[in-house]
Design a protein around this motif. Sequence first.
Motif, PDB file in Angstrom:
ATOM      1  N   ARG A 109       0.863  -1.346  -0.028  1.00 14.43           N
ATOM      2  CA  ARG A 109       0.020  -0.188   0.092  1.00 14.43           C
ATOM      3  C   ARG A 109       1.032   1.348   0.003  1.00 14.43           C
ATOM      4  NH1 ARG A 109      -4.140  -0.856   3.547  1.00 14.43           N
ATOM      5  NH2 ARG A 109      -5.353  -1.337   1.816  1.00 14.43           N
ATOM      6  N   TYR A 110       2.034   1.205   0.979  1.00 17.69           N
ATOM      7  CA  TYR A 110       2.743   2.441   0.882  1.00 17.69           C
ATOM      8  C   TYR A 110       3.735   2.180  -0.062  1.00 17.69           C
ATOM      9  CZ  TYR A 110      -0.708   3.024   4.694  1.00 17.69           C
ATOM     10  OH  TYR A 110      -1.536   3.426   5.365  1.00 17.69           O
ATOM     11  N   SER A 111       3.913   1.639  -1.261  1.00 17.41           N
ATOM     12  CA  SER A 111       4.976   1.865  -2.062  1.00 17.41           C
ATOM     13  C   SER A 111       4.751   2.763  -2.888  1.00 17.41           C
ATOM     14  CB  SER A 111       5.569   0.514  -2.621  1.00 17.41           C
ATOM     15  OG  SER A 111       6.122  -0.302  -1.705  1.00 17.41           O
ATOM     16  N   GLY A 112       5.733   3.141  -3.578  1.00 17.82           N
ATOM     17  CA  GLY A 112       5.829   4.026  -4.924  1.00 17.82           C
ATOM     18  C   GLY A 112       4.943   5.507  -4.903  1.00 17.82           C
ATOM     19  N   GLU A 113       4.643   5.789  -6.107  1.00 16.56           N
ATOM     20  CA  GLU A 113       3.809   7.115  -5.849  1.00 16.56           C
ATOM     21  C   GLU A 113       2.483   7.272  -5.008  1.00 16.56           C
ATOM     22  OE1 GLU A 113       4.872  10.097  -7.245  1.00 16.56           O
ATOM     23  OE2 GLU A 113       6.657   9.032  -6.975  1.00 16.56           O
ATOM     24  N   ALA A 114       1.998   6.035  -5.405  1.00 21.70           N
ATOM     25  CA  ALA A 114       0.582   5.969  -4.899  1.00 21.70           C
ATOM     26  C   ALA A 114       0.608   6.010  -3.291  1.00 21.70           C
ATOM     27  CB  ALA A 114      -0.238   4.663  -5.244  1.00 21.70           C
ATOM     28  N   GLY A 115       1.588   5.208  -2.821  1.00 22.50           N
ATOM     29  CA  GLY A 115       2.097   5.078  -1.185  1.00 22.50           C
ATOM     30  C   GLY A 115       2.303   6.609  -0.799  1.00 22.50           C
ATOM     31  N   ALA A 116       3.134   7.163  -1.496  1.00 19.98           N
ATOM     32  CA  ALA A 116       3.497   8.513  -1.213  1.00 19.98           C
ATOM     33  C   ALA A 116       2.466   9.462  -0.862  1.00 19.98           C
ATOM     34  CB  ALA A 116       4.570   8.907  -1.810  1.00 19.98           C
TER      35      ALA A 116
END
Lengths: 1153, 509
Positions: A195-202
């Motif tokens: 959930r918190y990886s990558g652009e979406a996570g950020a």
Amino acid sequence: MTTPNLSRRDFLRRSGLTGAGLAAAQLLPLRFLQAQTIDAGINPLATYPNRDWEKLYRNQYAYDRSFSWVCAPNDTHNCRITAHVRNGVIVRIGEQFDGASYADLYGNKATVGWGNRHCAKGYTFHRILYGPYRLKHPIVRSGWKRWAEAGFPELTRERKALYKFDARGTDRFERITWEQAFDYIARGSAAIAQRYSGEAGAKLLAQQGYVPEMIQEMGGAGTRTIKMRGGMGLLGVLGKYGMYRLCNSLALLDVHVRGVKPEEAKAGRAWSNYTWHGDQAPGHPWVHGLQNSETDFNDLRFSKLVVMNGKNLVENKMADAHWFIECMERGAKIVVIAPEYGAPSTKADYWIPVRPATDAALWLGVTRVMIDNKWYDEAFVKQFTDFPLLVRTDTLKRLRAAEVFAGYRSALGADGPSKTVQGFTDEQHARLGDFTIWDATAQAPKAVHRDLVGAAFAKSGIDPALDFRGKVKLADGSEVEVATAWNLYRVHLRDYDLDTVADITSAPKNLIEQLAKDIATIKPISIHQGEGINHWFHATEANRAAYLPIMLTGNIGKPGAGCHGWAGNYKAALFQGSKLTGPGFKGWIAEDPFEQNLDPQTHGRDIHAHAYTKDEEPAYWNHGDLPLIVNTPKEGRKVFTGKTHMPTPTKAIFTTNVNLINNAKWAYGMIRNVNPNVELIVTMDTQMTASVEHSDFGLPANSWVEFEDLEVTASCSNPFLQIWKGGIKPLYDSKDDLAILAGIAAALGKVTGDKRFVDHFKFEHEGKRGVYLQRLLDSCTTTAGYKLDDIMAGKYGPPGGCLMLFRTYPRIPFYEQVHDSHPFHTDTGRMHSYSDDPTAIDCGENFIVHREGPEATPYLPNVIVSANPLVRPNDYGIPLAAEHWDERTVRNVKLPWAEIKKTANFLWKDGYQFYCLTPKSRHSVHSSWANVDWHLIWNSNFGDPYRLDKRLPNVGEHQLHMNPAAAGDLGIKDGDYVYVDANAADRPYLGATPSDPFYKVSRLMLRCTYNSAYPYHVVMMKHGSFIATEKTVKAQQTRPDGLSLTNEGYISNFRFGSQQSVTRNWHMPMHQTDTLFHKTKAFMGFIFGGEADNHAVNTVPKECLVSVTKAEDGGLGGRGPWKPGTDGMSPGAENDIMKKYLMGGFAATGGKP
Amino acid sequence: MSTQALAQATAVGGTAAASETAPAQIGRAVYEQHCAACHGANGAGDGPAAVWLYPKPRHFNSGYFKIRSTPSGFLPTDDDLFEVITRGMPGSSMPSFTYLSEQERREVVQYVKHLSASVDAAGKRINFFEEAVTKGRTPMSISVPPEPPVTVRTLAQGQEIYSKLNCFVCHGLTGEGTGPAAPALKDVWGLSLPPRDFNTGAFRGGHTGRDLYLRIATGLAGTPMPPYDDSVVTPEQRWALVHYVQSLRRKDVEINDILARVDGLVRARRLSQPLPTDPAGPFWETLDPVRVPLSPLWPETNSIPAVAVSAVHDGTRVAILCTWRDPIANGAPVRAQDFQDAVALQFSTTGRTPFIGMGDKDNPVNVWQWKAGWQQERGEPRPDVNTVYASMHADLYFQTDTLHRTAEAAGNLLARSEYASPVEDGNARGFGTFTSQPPSGQNVAGRGIWRDSHWSVVFVRELKSPDADDVQFVAGQPVPVAFAVWDGENRDRNGRKVVSNWLKLQLDP
């Protein structure tokens, strides 16, 4: 008794532990104690006719077998002791008296003086083991399980409430199997990482309100939100610190989630231990570059002057306190510096009473007396300290050689100790440069590099001027004023004359002078600082200041000398790696998961270590999951937390053996405001704790006597390497810590389909844990050469025991520096009185100064006592009236003492007029043993197994020690219940209102006990107790017996609140630099800036002021005064007989009473 | 019986001074058997029992005698001493010695006088009584005028004198011994000495008008009670004061118990019907019990004044019922500060009358002690630590098997978790020697019931016991018996108790 319907007699009858005991009894004649005939008029007690009955006691003490184990709580002792087993039950625990049998590879032997290592905590361990508060099987929080079953949906505000993430403490627990637990935890971890990886996570994290610096720090890896803490370092290198191995293996998860290459993978964050417990002496790296100075306790016997400064060797070093008692017998002088007349003061030749947290001023005063009287060792000062180094008065930086000498080329050799031993790199050298000294003979500056110390410096022919100030022409043609640090200190110390220091500290002038004189005339001296220093916000300055007299007299690197920090144990450094031996401790915790070595025969040196983790201080979670960022009037939004320290958002927490939440300063703030944002909390422990109550998973770990395979530990205060395993089968459905970690990894393997997760704990799965242990021994400087089998066969002492391979015995810190002229672990190679670190300069701490605390002071918070023009603090434009805790933290203002005395702390004005000391109790180790009934009874004046007053939360009750006059002025009688409150703006938790039921849970209420040993404005309660929770409060209000005991088996030491109700986290800027150059913890090398447990935020629980108000009468059931407070024998109410006794009236011999 | 004393005298003759006459030998023998344990072999008040007693036994070497008919400063007459030995000192541990023959008592008087001596600076032994004769201070009783009738007027006069003489300063306005000076009173040896509580009606030197008249007139030597001779009050006023003091008596029932004439014999009727073993059984109502007065060995408020005793037998077994008033029943002790109610019978096993304090080395006694706590242990509901302390808490109990209950594992009768009988059967040869019989020898049954503020306890045993240490009962042969009662509420235990004098138990044929 846990079963209320069972009478004690029935219990005794039914619980006969074994049939064998009965059988044994039946073999005994029943009439031992009876005279067979009535003998003529003889008093049967007057003679000793029949000793057959002694068999009875022999039978009682008989046992079937015994085994040796190591009592490894978070203390500095780790005593190897014996458990005696009868019918499979440990019936008693005893000492081994085998100290003299420990040896090392070279035939060195320990001394018999180490014998008798054992304290009352170890003696009672089986009460914990068999007691009613164990965590007995894996449990999951009901709400979390429902969240998992719903497919881990995003936790919106509504879902947090639905799944009780915002009220974990009120949720139910369900029993599950180990396989289920591992599966849930693995799936939850993967979901969080995803959930918190990558652009979406950020983006999601930004929406949730996390500051951009924290999100950026993640580098796009959701795994970076997973925080793991291997509980209390080195209490078990394999099981406890194995947590960091698991953490490093999350790089595999990152690869799985983000599809990155291994070299780009990021694992979880590795949470610290000591620094977060406030145990480090944070000033040490600033002085000598080492994490902490500590010596074997048998070195104490060489001291001729022992100074306990905020350190209680009597109560807190129980197993090894005899070494300091021994030095009393050898004629050494003992001095205690502490606000209260405590247990160590009773042993002291003199006690110097000080206002809390003014120790830095005291040491500066002592230093001034010594310099004024020329009581110093000039040769040592010149060879080993920075006093002769030149400092620019314009920039406050040390004058670098390259600034003075055009085309300067350093003479630092590749064959010197910096490069060959200490791992000093060319890059580091290039960044730091060399330094300068004023040569008195040449009347010119001279360059010095870091190998020019001690004898090497003496040989260099440089004649350093100590007291120099003048102009120097730089290579660029400009001219600057420079001065030696010595010269600068002579100016600086003008603020610390005897009268001023006496006024600041409230210490008597004659005793300050006496201490200076004793330090100057007695050798060797040792100074021991403890929690009484390290638990204050400005401990850094007190630590640095205590080194000044050491630097002046050369009391370091020799038997019986030194200045040591003793709040905790910096044990990680004991398993030191090196180029010669291999990765050491890192080979175990940071073996590269992409390059696993699965050959059991591999030498430890050949393990490839690669840390994909990054250290993190839990202090940031503990500060509202925030770094130190303040909107300043002068510089706008300013980030004070260095990049090397920067935390990431916390979404999962794994801990073992630490009782993290219970021990969190500001715990109720964590429970209420921070943990609702954490999506997975996994707590491994042997007992039911407040942390388990507020977790999603409680995973029962085997205790030290139940271990099914090997574990290893060592201590910083003794030379013993200890390896052991348990001797009885686990009582419950529990596992070894490492087996749990391996189980979680294996489940991650299933979830990700990556077999390397399983392989990462291959030898644990195969029951060959010894492979990892041998690799550890192979690759540490302190254990290289040992074979596990030899150690276990008893080749070097008791099976499992041997001596660590230290340079000296006793281990003496800085022996190499003084004897071999190796540089200290600083950039200059010298001990530092002065720092030109930019943070230190901004903080006004380039010189060692006394600062009032940001909270615990009657005066302007955080003010620096100085009129020195070269102390140039940056106040960032923050007004003096600012009240926010972070603003107070970063506002650096200097004033002379006379001005400071006219200022007032707004909290003091608001009625918060008591310093609140929270030292360690002799009846617990951190929070271990805080629920053992015997210890609770001993631990306070209110211990009562019968619980005549049902208000008692357990068989004892926590108490607040208070000066009788201060209590009397507030209408508080001895034994009354009191409320203790700190600044209502942020405690017990942000947003607390009296109408909130949780406020009642978290507001501290405890017993007041009169104690004349404490000054008027100082109160004391011991730390390390079990906090009240939602469920314990409900329990004590609804159970017929009034116990604070929950259905799950957690019992609190308080009716309401805890010591954590008045504490909070403080983000000390001096603990968060990216620039401090110092030795890394577990390897022969250097770093700049942050490292957990080494240079990181120390928690400072003593930094608070409290108000005390009466809550309830102390008498039985809340009616009238507490009776023992009125019997004429208690403090503040002494009758004539008691006064006579106290005055020694009954001890008169021959003369008048 | 004089025969007994004579036998003793003969037995110890070897140690007696050769010059002693036979009567003197009797006096010494009786003294050594019945008096020395408390008063000490040489009369120094330092017998081995003295430490357990309060007030302390009199110190004859001091020459102070409390109970006298002679003026202040004079020694007592022989009759004074004889009266004390005969009557005892009611309310104290000094018993009445009526079970000794008059001759024995008179010889003891002479021996006590013999012991009343001191040693002067030159080391010469000076006998007070002989010295008094040589100095012409032979003890002579003062004259006591005939007791006048009591009238309202004389009582009023007595009250006035009570006030005028400041009697209330020690004895208190209501006479209960709680005057303002009372807490500080000490005897000449420095020991605290509470003033007499007139409410009890019990007086050490006798309660008759003449007795009180003499106490007022001559004082109590060695105590803070001074003489009020004719220079202070007239005989008429003194009588008025006596009557007023007697009028302060409140505890009539108890005093009647104390003062009741005892013939010293408990008769056990032979029954043809089954022996009553139920202490509450109606049969017992048909018997007229013997009321046995009891004296405390250590004074306490509200001590139990008497026990009523009945006994019957059926030719095989004997049943003895003891009844006494105790408003609070104290069963099995739970807390360290708890004590249980109990009653004991003490039998001489030789038929002779030994020293009252648990027999003596030549005359062992067999003691049966019924204990309320033991009876509760036998299946009755009893308090336990967790019932007394409802909220108590402990982690766990370790090592709770029998072996680790040390005293029980060692066979200590007192530590058993279950008792065959609530009665402990034991023996003693003097105080401090009490020893339980082994479990096999425990053959006394018993049962107690507490109701209406009274304990009723029945003891039952076979008349004949195979155990050599046990008392044997044969019809027609009297057995010396004494009684003791423990009041748990008063913290009685062991030697802290109320005791009777020797009586006799005789089974009807």
